[in-house]
Design an enzyme around this catalytic site. Structure first.
Site, PDB file in Angstrom:
ATOM      1  N   ASP A 171      41.808  53.371  40.757  1.00  0.00           N
ATOM      2  CA  ASP A 171      42.835  52.907  41.700  1.00  0.00           C
ATOM      3  C   ASP A 171      43.152  53.895  42.804  1.00  0.00           C
ATOM      4  O   ASP A 171      43.169  55.104  42.592  1.00  0.00           O
ATOM      5  CB  ASP A 171      44.121  52.584  40.932  1.00  0.00           C
ATOM      6  CG  ASP A 171      44.010  51.273  40.173  1.00  0.00           C
ATOM      7  OD1 ASP A 171      43.722  50.253  40.819  1.00  0.00           O
ATOM      8  OD2 ASP A 171      44.183  51.272  38.941  1.00  0.00           O
ATOM      9  N   GLU A 179      46.702  38.625  37.613  1.00  0.00           N
ATOM     10  CA  GLU A 179      46.275  39.806  36.864  1.00  0.00           C
ATOM     11  C   GLU A 179      47.490  40.683  36.672  1.00  0.00           C
ATOM     12  O   GLU A 179      48.152  41.035  37.652  1.00  0.00           O
ATOM     13  CB  GLU A 179      45.323  40.610  37.757  1.00  0.00           C
ATOM     14  CG  GLU A 179      43.881  40.603  37.383  1.00  0.00           C
ATOM     15  CD  GLU A 179      43.117  41.505  38.342  1.00  0.00           C
ATOM     16  OE1 GLU A 179      43.427  42.700  38.442  1.00  0.00           O
ATOM     17  OE2 GLU A 179      42.217  40.977  39.023  1.00  0.00           O
TER      18      GLU A 179
END
Lengths: 264, 391
Positions: free
Chosen positions: A60, A49
């Protein structure tokens, strides 16, 4: 056939699970990103990824936030990332997916982003802020291309799971916990019930991600899924050492934990 | 409920939050049509916050400017000194109704944080406020107040350390504690249903204004002017006037050091359509969608996005969006203090500045209503520095 799909089919035939590794493009610089992708591939990563750095990554935790900020400070642009992908693709067939926040794609131009991704050799998109309610436009534009829109389900999804996995054609990304990305000591979600529920709605492989940061967690969860995603632990390692050998070793260790059949 | 205003709005958030947003929407709709809920909301607006706030004819200011009559909607007279508490009372009652024990909120200037900490103290809820590192420095008085009220103030170090980062961090906390926590959003921003919830809890400003101006003048005003950061005080006063087509609605954004300087927070000047904090709206961003650092002397307007309903009002032409610079706002701050004995928040001073710009050339029978969204005590530090006065 889509490379991600092909990879999962191959792993299944060997009775193996997928190790999906994450890297922020352009941290510490874009040249290193390509080197690290090869290091991860050599260490045994099955799918990589590639994170498109974003100024406001709200799914995040601090490790990837800081990594994105460093990359942007360095001046990383989408064009550089596309070139990096092209470069990797010219030397390797490893399946590659972009992890991008929706605004990166939207502002760049959805069609333009898709066509450049296709030309570069990207196989999938993972978009952490595009729930079912908002994904139609992108999903329609991806239809008929060889890029898979990889949907995310969460432990809170419950009755939404059925609709979420409807568009899946390679695998389903199962968020392991309530929270943001980042390293954890352990995962306290009732994963067994959760992962079984997902299985009721899709025959596709299920990859578990968020918080999977060491071999012992991998061993704990591997029987519940068909793959694991390792992100922050790798980004953290790259930020500390920049040594592709160390990254390769760590990936190898995680892959080993995934292969380990007998010991818990 | 429709989650969009034209093409703006939506829910661009992690999947983890989607069921929580649906629950919130359902509970909100039920509450709004539940008489006992609305009675309780109105009770606390009246008895706790001191509503209705006056619509005050600023006679001296009107005379000094020599044109249109200027009325001030005195939201600064609310408990905690700004309009923010209208919305907080509503959302905290909603949190209680949903059985949540912990509330979180973001804050820029600290007004929403103080209002949230205040109402949390009143209802005995655990309260955590996210505030950017930069804002903590420039709004230390409000930080002290929040702590005094028993809230935990979390300094947000990420990004630019201002309001937008505080919202990011509050959303991250909510994703983590979604089962136990209610997020009290402070402005008409964020994923659906927040822009609607905040608007509906702020529309009391406009509803009162309508009745008050009819009583005083027998007609609606020609202009309603309010400052716009995320846009809650302006949406609150605009909303009931949207259907009164003869009333011009003007939102005043923060022009900072001037649009050309690039140091501003005027989203409708130079912004473009994008996604921020879970909504599609106008955003100050670069070609690749990276959110740009914004600047304003007033922490409450220092925001790179704007509420999606404002984006809709702009595109439909129903409201007009302009800006006032730091300098113009500082001037307005001093003018209102001296002429009317009212020290406005620097945010609200932006609206005063624009009214002062248009009033002189207007006929004397024209009427401008300015939403005086907050009081200026919190800005005394900044102002004393600008005026070079040692405190």
């Amino acid at each position: 056939m889509n490379r991600i799909k092909k990879k999962f089919d191959l792993l299944k035939s060997h009775n193996e699970k997928a190790l999906i590794t994450f890297i922020t493009a352009g941290d510490p610089d874009i040249k290193t990103t390509a080197d690290m992708i090869f290091a991860m591939e050599n260490g045994g990563a099955d799918i990589v990824e590639i994170g498109i750095p974003y100024s406001d990554p709200l799914a995040d935790g601090p490790v990837i936030q800081n990594s994105s900020a460093r990359s942007l400070k360095k001046g990383t642009k989408i064009k550089d990332i596309m070139n990096c992908v092209k470069d990797v693709r010219s030397k390797s067939d490893i399946p590659l997916a972009f992890l991008a926040y929706y605004n990166s794609i939207f502002k760049y131009g959805i069609e333009r982003f898709i066509s450049e991704s296709l030309m570069a050799g990207i196989d999938g998109f993972i978009i952490p802020d595009l729930p079912i309610e908002e994904r139609e436009e992108l999903s329609l534009k991806l239809r008929g291309t060889d890029i898979s829109l990889i949907p995310l389900v969460a432990p809170t999804s419950k009755e939404r799971i059925k609709r979420i996995v409807e568009i899946a054609d390679t695998f389903v990304y199962c968020v392991s916990l309530n929270g943001v990305t980042g390293m954890r000591e352990r995962i306290s979600t009732d994963l067994k019930t959760y992962m079984e529920t997902v299985k009721q709605f899709t025959p596709l492989p299920r990859a578990l991600g968020f918080g999977i940061s060491n071999p012992s967690i991998v061993k704990d969860v591997k029987d519940l899924c068909e793959g694991v995603v390792v992100g922050s632990a790798i980004v953290d390692l790259i930020s500390k050492s920049r040594d592709d050998q160390k990254v390769k070793e760590f990936v190898k260790e995680m892959k080993g934990a995934l292969l380990d059949e007998n010991k818990g | 409920m429709n989650g969009r205003f034209g093409k703006f709005g939506g829910q661009y958030v992690p999947e983890t939050l989607m069921n929580a947003l649906t629950d919130l929407e359902e509970e909100f709709e039920k509450a709004m049509s539940d008489k006992s809920f609305m009675d309780e909301y109105r009770y606390y607006l009246k008895e706790y916050s001191g509503r209705p706030t006056p619509l005050y004819f600023a006679e001296n200011l009107t005379k000094a400017l020599g044109g249109a009559k200027i009325y001030l909607k005195r939201e600064d007279l609310n408990h905690t000194g700004a309009h923010k508490i209208n919305n907080v009372i509503g959302q905290v009652l909603l949190a209680k109704r949903m059985g949540k024990k912990r509330i979180i909120a973001e804050t820029g200037a600290g007004q929403h944080g103080v209002a949230t900490a205040t109402v949390a103290a009143k209802f005995g809820l655990e309260c955590e406020i996210f505030m950017g590192r930069e804002d903590i420095q420039r709004q230390s008085l409000n930080v002290f107040k929040m702590k005094l009220l028993g809230a935990n103030v979390r300094s947000v170090e990420s990004g630019t350390g201002t309001l937008k980062d505080a919202i990011n961090e509050a959303i991250r906390d909510w994703v983590t504690n979604v089962d136990t926590t209610f997020y009290v959003m402070g402005s008409v921003v964020g994923p659906h249903p927040y822009p609607t919830i905040v608007r509906d809890f702020q529309r009391v400003i406009g509803d009162e204004t309508k009745a008050q101006i009819l009583e005083k003048e027998g007609r609606y005003p020609d202009y309603v002017v309010a400052c716009v950061g995320g846009g809650s005080n302006s949406m609150g006063i605009f909303f009931p006037f949207i259907e009164e087509k003869e009333v011009s609605l003007i939102g005043v954004e923060a022009g900072g050091k001037g649009i050309e300087s690039g140091k501003h927070a005027a989203t409708f000047q130079g912004g473009s359509i994008g996604v921020i904090h879970g909504m599609m709206t106008y955003v100050l961003q670069d070609d690749e969608g990276q959110i740009l650092p914004v600047y304003s002397i007033s922490a409450g307007l220092d925001y790179p996005g704007v509420g999606p309903e404002h984006a809709y009002l702009k595109e439909s032409g129903r409201a007009k969006y302009v800006y006032a610079t730091d300098e113009e706002s500082v001037e307005a701050f001093m003018m209102l203090s001296k002429l009317e004995g009212i020290i406005p928040a620097l945010e609200s001073a932006h609206a005063i500045a624009y009214a002062a710009k248009i009033a002189p050339s207007m006929e004397k029978d024209k009427i401008i209503v300015v939403n005086l969204s907050g009081r200026g005590d919190k800005d005394i530090d900044i102002m004393s520095k600008i005026m070079r006065v040692e405190l």
